[in-house]
Structures are given as structure tokens and as C-alpha cells.
Write a protein that holds these residues in place. Structure first.
Motif, PDB file in Angstrom:
ATOM      1  N   ASP A  92      39.097  41.239   8.438  1.00 11.78           N
ATOM      2  CA  ASP A  92      40.132  40.182   8.739  1.00 11.78           C
ATOM      3  C   ASP A  92      39.353  39.012   9.285  1.00 11.78           C
ATOM      4  OD1 ASP A  92      42.280  41.752   7.840  1.00 11.78           O
ATOM      5  OD2 ASP A  92      42.806  42.400   9.869  1.00 11.78           O
ATOM      6  N   ARG A  93      38.201  39.100   9.537  1.00 14.88           N
ATOM      7  CA  ARG A  93      37.517  37.891  10.184  1.00 14.88           C
ATOM      8  C   ARG A  93      36.412  37.064   9.502  1.00 14.88           C
ATOM      9  NH1 ARG A  93      39.164  41.769  13.759  1.00 14.88           N
ATOM     10  NH2 ARG A  93      39.319  41.316  16.015  1.00 14.88           N
ATOM     11  N   VAL A  94      36.364  37.723   8.115  1.00 20.82           N
ATOM     12  CA  VAL A  94      35.457  37.145   7.106  1.00 20.82           C
ATOM     13  C   VAL A  94      35.996  36.859   5.892  1.00 20.82           C
ATOM     14  CG1 VAL A  94      33.239  38.109   8.090  1.00 20.82           C
ATOM     15  CG2 VAL A  94      34.358  39.176   6.480  1.00 20.82           C
ATOM     16  N   GLU A  95      35.591  35.714   5.101  1.00 21.46           N
ATOM     17  CA  GLU A  95      36.046  35.638   3.770  1.00 21.46           C
ATOM     18  C   GLU A  95      35.225  36.564   2.919  1.00 21.46           C
ATOM     19  OE1 GLU A  95      36.590  31.697   2.275  1.00 21.46           O
ATOM     20  OE2 GLU A  95      36.578  30.867   4.128  1.00 21.46           O
ATOM     21  N   TRP A  96      36.071  37.319   1.831  1.00 22.21           N
ATOM     22  CA  TRP A  96      35.634  38.387   1.037  1.00 22.21           C
ATOM     23  C   TRP A  96      36.478  38.308  -0.351  1.00 22.21           C
ATOM     24  CZ3 TRP A  96      38.071  42.706  -0.207  1.00 22.21           C
ATOM     25  CH2 TRP A  96      39.417  42.990   0.416  1.00 22.21           C
ATOM     26  N   GLY A  97      36.184  38.808  -1.134  1.00 20.95           N
ATOM     27  CA  GLY A  97      36.693  39.291  -2.557  1.00 20.95           C
ATOM     28  C   GLY A  97      36.423  40.527  -2.994  1.00 20.95           C
ATOM     29  N   PRO A  98      37.158  40.987  -3.983  1.00 23.11           N
ATOM     30  CA  PRO A  98      37.042  42.513  -4.508  1.00 23.11           C
ATOM     31  C   PRO A  98      35.791  42.305  -5.482  1.00 23.11           C
ATOM     32  CG  PRO A  98      39.113  41.651  -5.253  1.00 23.11           C
ATOM     33  CD  PRO A  98      38.466  40.717  -4.252  1.00 23.11           C
ATOM     34  N   GLY A  99      34.935  43.223  -5.327  1.00 19.68           N
ATOM     35  CA  GLY A  99      33.888  43.247  -6.386  1.00 19.68           C
ATOM     36  C   GLY A  99      33.852  44.570  -7.186  1.00 19.68           C
ATOM     37  N   GLU A 100      32.953  44.796  -7.950  1.00 19.53           N
ATOM     38  CA  GLU A 100      32.967  45.819  -8.629  1.00 19.53           C
ATOM     39  C   GLU A 100      33.331  47.240  -8.113  1.00 19.53           C
ATOM     40  OE1 GLU A 100      32.289  47.678 -12.755  1.00 19.53           O
ATOM     41  OE2 GLU A 100      32.070  45.548 -12.306  1.00 19.53           O
ATOM     42  N   GLY A 101      34.013  48.020  -8.679  1.00 15.41           N
ATOM     43  CA  GLY A 101      34.333  49.224  -7.897  1.00 15.41           C
ATOM     44  C   GLY A 101      35.315  48.987  -6.746  1.00 15.41           C
ATOM     45  N   GLY A 102      35.869  47.721  -6.634  1.00 12.93           N
ATOM     46  CA  GLY A 102      36.715  47.585  -5.439  1.00 12.93           C
ATOM     47  C   GLY A 102      36.084  47.299  -4.075  1.00 12.93           C
ATOM     48  N   VAL A 103      34.817  47.287  -4.140  1.00 13.01           N
ATOM     49  CA  VAL A 103      33.985  47.182  -2.956  1.00 13.01           C
ATOM     50  C   VAL A 103      34.142  45.596  -2.328  1.00 13.01           C
ATOM     51  CG1 VAL A 103      32.290  48.643  -3.346  1.00 13.01           C
ATOM     52  CG2 VAL A 103      31.840  46.404  -3.814  1.00 13.01           C
ATOM     53  N   PRO A 104      34.236  45.343  -1.076  1.00 16.77           N
ATOM     54  CA  PRO A 104      34.382  43.909  -0.349  1.00 16.77           C
ATOM     55  C   PRO A 104      33.122  42.985  -0.693  1.00 16.77           C
ATOM     56  CG  PRO A 104      35.130  45.693   1.144  1.00 16.77           C
ATOM     57  CD  PRO A 104      34.562  46.165   0.110  1.00 16.77           C
ATOM     58  N   VAL A 105      33.100  42.135  -1.311  1.00 14.11           N
ATOM     59  CA  VAL A 105      32.061  41.121  -1.262  1.00 14.11           C
ATOM     60  C   VAL A 105      32.136  40.024  -0.647  1.00 14.11           C
ATOM     61  CG1 VAL A 105      30.603  39.728  -3.103  1.00 14.11           C
ATOM     62  CG2 VAL A 105      31.611  41.944  -3.770  1.00 14.11           C
ATOM     63  N   LEU A 106      31.482  39.651   0.446  1.00 19.06           N
ATOM     64  CA  LEU A 106      31.469  38.677   1.244  1.00 19.06           C
ATOM     65  C   LEU A 106      31.175  37.162   0.597  1.00 19.06           C
ATOM     66  CD1 LEU A 106      29.388  40.215   4.439  1.00 19.06           C
ATOM     67  CD2 LEU A 106      31.612  40.357   3.682  1.00 19.06           C
ATOM     68  N   SER A 107      32.044  36.388   0.803  1.00 13.75           N
ATOM     69  CA  SER A 107      31.961  35.104   0.327  1.00 13.75           C
ATOM     70  C   SER A 107      30.704  34.112   0.611  1.00 13.75           C
ATOM     71  CB  SER A 107      33.320  34.423   0.305  1.00 13.75           C
ATOM     72  OG  SER A 107      34.297  34.970  -0.014  1.00 13.75           O
ATOM     73  N   ASP A 108      30.577  34.369   1.901  1.00 15.95           N
ATOM     74  CA  ASP A 108      29.429  33.313   2.476  1.00 15.95           C
ATOM     75  C   ASP A 108      28.216  34.205   2.856  1.00 15.95           C
ATOM     76  OD1 ASP A 108      28.170  31.279   3.549  1.00 15.95           O
ATOM     77  OD2 ASP A 108      29.013  31.597   5.768  1.00 15.95           O
ATOM     78  N   CYS A 109      27.402  34.408   1.698  1.00 16.73           N
ATOM     79  CA  CYS A 109      26.315  34.895   1.878  1.00 16.73           C
ATOM     80  C   CYS A 109      25.083  34.318   1.157  1.00 16.73           C
ATOM     81  CB  CYS A 109      26.240  36.587   1.747  1.00 16.73           C
ATOM     82  SG  CYS A 109      26.785  37.212   0.050  1.00 16.73           S
ATOM     83  N   CYS A 110      23.750  34.844   1.344  1.00 18.01           N
ATOM     84  CA  CYS A 110      22.818  34.186   0.479  1.00 18.01           C
ATOM     85  C   CYS A 110      22.956  34.530  -1.030  1.00 18.01           C
ATOM     86  CB  CYS A 110      21.383  34.569   0.980  1.00 18.01           C
ATOM     87  SG  CYS A 110      20.802  33.638   2.479  1.00 18.01           S
ATOM     88  N   SER A 111      22.880  36.188  -0.985  1.00 22.27           N
ATOM     89  CA  SER A 111      23.028  36.675  -2.272  1.00 22.27           C
ATOM     90  C   SER A 111      23.471  37.909  -2.005  1.00 22.27           C
ATOM     91  CB  SER A 111      21.748  36.686  -2.843  1.00 22.27           C
ATOM     92  OG  SER A 111      20.734  37.598  -2.141  1.00 22.27           O
ATOM     93  N   TRP A 112      23.999  38.591  -3.323  1.00 18.54           N
ATOM     94  CA  TRP A 112      24.816  39.999  -3.053  1.00 18.54           C
ATOM     95  C   TRP A 112      24.409  40.884  -4.358  1.00 18.54           C
ATOM     96  CZ3 TRP A 112      28.235  40.894  -6.640  1.00 18.54           C
ATOM     97  CH2 TRP A 112      29.129  39.580  -7.203  1.00 18.54           C
ATOM     98  N   PHE A 113      24.668  42.042  -4.158  1.00 20.25           N
ATOM     99  CA  PHE A 113      24.637  42.795  -5.602  1.00 20.25           C
ATOM    100  C   PHE A 113      25.533  44.052  -5.131  1.00 20.25           C
ATOM    101  CE2 PHE A 113      21.291  45.241  -3.802  1.00 20.25           C
ATOM    102  CZ  PHE A 113      21.597  46.628  -4.417  1.00 20.25           C
ATOM    103  N   VAL A 114      26.328  44.390  -6.325  1.00 18.71           N
ATOM    104  CA  VAL A 114      26.965  45.643  -6.139  1.00 18.71           C
ATOM    105  C   VAL A 114      26.415  46.635  -7.066  1.00 18.71           C
ATOM    106  CG1 VAL A 114      29.171  46.895  -6.589  1.00 18.71           C
ATOM    107  CG2 VAL A 114      29.218  44.638  -5.865  1.00 18.71           C
TER     108      VAL A 114
END
Length: 161
Positions: A92-114
Motif C-alpha cells: 500500500d506504500r509503494v508503486e508496483w504491478g503484477p509480474g510473472e506468476g503474479g508476484v509484485p514487481v516494484l515500479s521504482d527500482c534500478c532493475s528486477w527479475f522474476v
């Protein structure tokens, strides 16, 4: 283990936010124990504390997302490392969207992987999650500095390790 303490004392490894989802439950925490562990095939190992709520959700999950942060994102590190999902909904305190497998992916980060969880390994008070990447953020034009252990060494954890 004084020898390992002395060795670990000089390390300043990157910190990661690991997120996951099992059913309707989302969870995420700040992690320092993580590393790429194979080039071919590409694999990454993340270690989660058994005491952590994220571990309890990840134990039932098929995927985890691993995020890098910039040094100026200490507030995000404090949220995921200093607060427990037992008390608040961190998402509720960060921006995110659903990624592969439904995991939350943070919108504001350097990089990410699922990564799809291939195996869970008993490592004492931490459990290792061996991940095979299935989705990743696009590459940026430059390699930014990362939030490191030295940037959060004074952070009080939401759960004991």
C-alpha cells in the motif's frame, strides 16, 4: 565462528528487495544474502530468514521477484527491512504491478527479475531459494550505484534474523 565474522565484517554487498505472492497473500523483505550462482543456465540464489513473514509466503510460492535499489532509496529499504508484513501491507506504500506468476514487481527500482523457484535449500536459520529467471526489467543506459549493506547497517529489522 570468529573467522567468518572477521571475513563478513569487511563485506559491503548489495541489498535486494525480494517480493512474492502465494494465493491472495503478498510479501516482501530486504535481503542481503543473495547471488548469481550459475552462468549457464543462469541461476540466482536468494536466502530468506525462517523468522520472516516473506519466507512463510515464499515457501508456498512458485516465483520470487528480486529488485535492486539505488542508495537514495533508503526509505524503500526501511519499509521492506524495518517493518513486518505481519503488521502492515507494505504494498500500500509503494508503486508496483503484477509480474510473472503474479508476484509484485516494484515500479521504482534500478532493475528486477522474476525467477521461478526450482529448489529450496536448508541453510540453517535461512532457506535458499534457487531461481531460474523468467522475466526481467529492460537494461538501463548506465550501471547505477546500488544500495549496499553499509547504507542500511543501522536499520532495525522488522523480524529477528
Amino acid at each position: 565462528m570468529a573467522g567468518l565474522d572477521a571475513f563478513a565484517e569487511v563485506l559491503d554487498y548489495p541489498m535486494y528487495v525480494v517480493t512474492t505472492r502465494a494465493g491472495d497473500e503478498r510479501a516482501g523483505c530486504l535481503v542481503g544474502f543473495a547471488s548469481q550462482c550459475s552462468i549457464d543456465p543462469p541461476l540466482f540464489m536468494v536466502w530468506l530468514s525462517r523468522a520472516n513473514r516473506t519466507y512463510r509466503v515464499a515457501h508456498r510460492a512458485s516465483h520470487l521477484a528480486v529488485h535492486t535499489l539505488r542508495p537514495e532509496q533508503r526509505t524503500t529499504a526501511e519499509l521492506f527491512g524495518g517493518r513486518t508484513g505481519d503488521d502492515i501491507d507494505k504494498f500500500d506504500r509503494v508503486e508496483w504491478g503484477p509480474g510473472e506468476g503474479g508476484v509484485p514487481v516494484l515500479s521504482d527500482c534500478c532493475s528486477w527479475f522474476v525467477g521461478r523457484v526450482l529448489e529450496r535449500v536448508d541453510g540453517g536459520d535461512h532457506i535458499g531459494f534457487l531461481l531460474a529467471p523468467v522475466a526481467e526489467s529492460p537494461s538501463g543506459p548506465v550501471r547505477p550505484p546500488l544500495l549496499r549493506f553499509g547504507d542500511v547497517v543501522d536499520l532495525s529489522p522488522g523480524h529477528p534474523a
